[in-house]
Motif scaffolding. Structure first.
Motif, short mmCIF file in Angstrom:
data_model
loop_
_atom_site.label_atom_id
_atom_site.label_comp_id
_atom_site.label_asym_id
_atom_site.label_seq_id
_atom_site.Cartn_x
_atom_site.Cartn_y
_atom_site.Cartn_z
N GLY A 182 0.83 -1.20 0.00
CA GLY A 182 0.00 0.00 0.00
C GLY A 182 0.86 1.25 0.00
N GLU A 183 0.27 2.34 0.47
CA GLU A 183 0.95 3.63 0.48
C GLU A 183 1.01 4.18 1.90
N ARG B 242 -9.94 -2.89 2.87
CA ARG B 242 -9.04 -3.18 3.99
C ARG B 242 -8.76 -1.90 4.76
N GLY B 243 -8.69 -2.02 6.07
CA GLY B 243 -8.38 -0.87 6.90
C GLY B 243 -6.89 -0.58 6.91
N GLU B 244 -6.54 0.51 7.55
CA GLU B 244 -5.13 0.91 7.62
C GLU B 244 -4.30 -0.13 8.36
N THR C 198 0.57 6.78 4.50
CA THR C 198 -0.28 7.97 4.56
C THR C 198 0.05 8.87 5.75
N ARG C 199 0.62 8.30 6.80
CA ARG C 199 0.97 9.08 7.98
C ARG C 199 2.10 8.38 8.73
N GLN D 198 -2.07 2.65 3.93
CA GLN D 198 -3.37 2.34 3.34
C GLN D 198 -3.14 1.22 2.34
N VAL E 22 1.68 4.41 9.02
CA VAL E 22 0.29 4.10 8.73
C VAL E 22 0.22 3.88 7.22
#
Length: 170
Positions: A115-116, A137-139, A118-119, A131, A129
Motif C-alpha cells: 500500500g501507500e 481493507r483498513g489501515e 499515509t501518515r 493504506q 500508517v
C-alpha cells in the motif's frame, strides 16, 4: 505539509510561560527568539517567541501574545509546527523526516504491493500508517524499525517491509 516541532504542555509560572514537549532534533534552530511560530490548530497562532530557557530538562517558552497563566492554559495541547520546506534534508542515510516517508509505496521483501504510507505516528514507537492497495481493507500500522522496514528509498518512492507473521493480516 506541516511538521510538528513541539507541543505545549502546561503553563509554567504566572507570566504566561509554557513548558513544551520538544519534537525536533534541532530545538536551537526551530525555537528562535523573535520568530513567529505557526500552530495547530491554526487559530491559536501564530505565536511570536520572546524567550526560551531550559529548566529541569524541559524547554520553557514565552510568547508575546501570552501575558498570563490563564492564556497559557488555553494553549495546552497546541502543536507548534513548521513548513516541511523549511527543514533541510538530513545527511544520515538511516534518518527520515515524516514528509519524506508519506506517499512512499510499501512492498514486501518479495516485491508484493502492500500500500501507500499515509501518515507517521509518534507514540512509544514510531509507526507507519499504510493504506493497503486492495479495496475493503483498513489501515495497517507497521513499526518503523530496521528489522521490519529494512529498506527506504525516497528517491525511488518506495520502502520494503519484511513483516513478521500476522503483521499484515486484517
Amino acid at each position: 505539509m506541516q511538521l510538528v516541532v513541539g507541543r505545549i504542555r502546561r503553563p509554567h509560572g504566572i507570566r504566561g510561560d509554557v513548558s513544551v514537549e520538544v519534537r525536533t532534533d534541532d530545538p536551537g534552530g526551530r525555537f528562535v527568539v523573535g520568530t513567529p511560530m505557526r500552530t495547530d490548530p491554526a487559530d491559536r497562532g501564530p505565536l511570536t517567541l520572546t524567550a526560551k530557557r531550559w529548566h529541569a530538562g524541559g524547554l520553557i517558552l514565552a510568547f508575546a501574545e501570552i501575558a498570563d497563566r490563564n492564556a497559557a492554559e488555553d494553549l495546552r495541547g497546541t502543536w507548534l509546527v513548521v513548513d516541511s520546506g523549511e527543514v533541510a534534508p538530513t545527511d544520515d542515510p538511516d534518518e527520515f523526516h515524516d514528509h519524506e516517508l508519506i506517499g512512499l509505496t510499501a512492498v514486501t521483501a518479495d516485491g508484493e504491493p502492500v500500500g501507500e504510507v499515509t501518515r507517521v505516528l509518534h507514540h512509544g514507537q514510531d509507526l507507519l500508517v499504510i493504506q493497503p492497495a486492495g479495496p475493503g481493507r483498513g489501515e495497517l500500522l507497521v513499526p518503523f524499525v530496521s528489522a521490519i522496514v529494512p529498506e527506504v528509498n525516497v528517491a525511488a518512492g518506495r520502502l520494503v517491509i519484511d513483516p513478521p507473521p500476522g503483521l499484515l493480516e486484517p
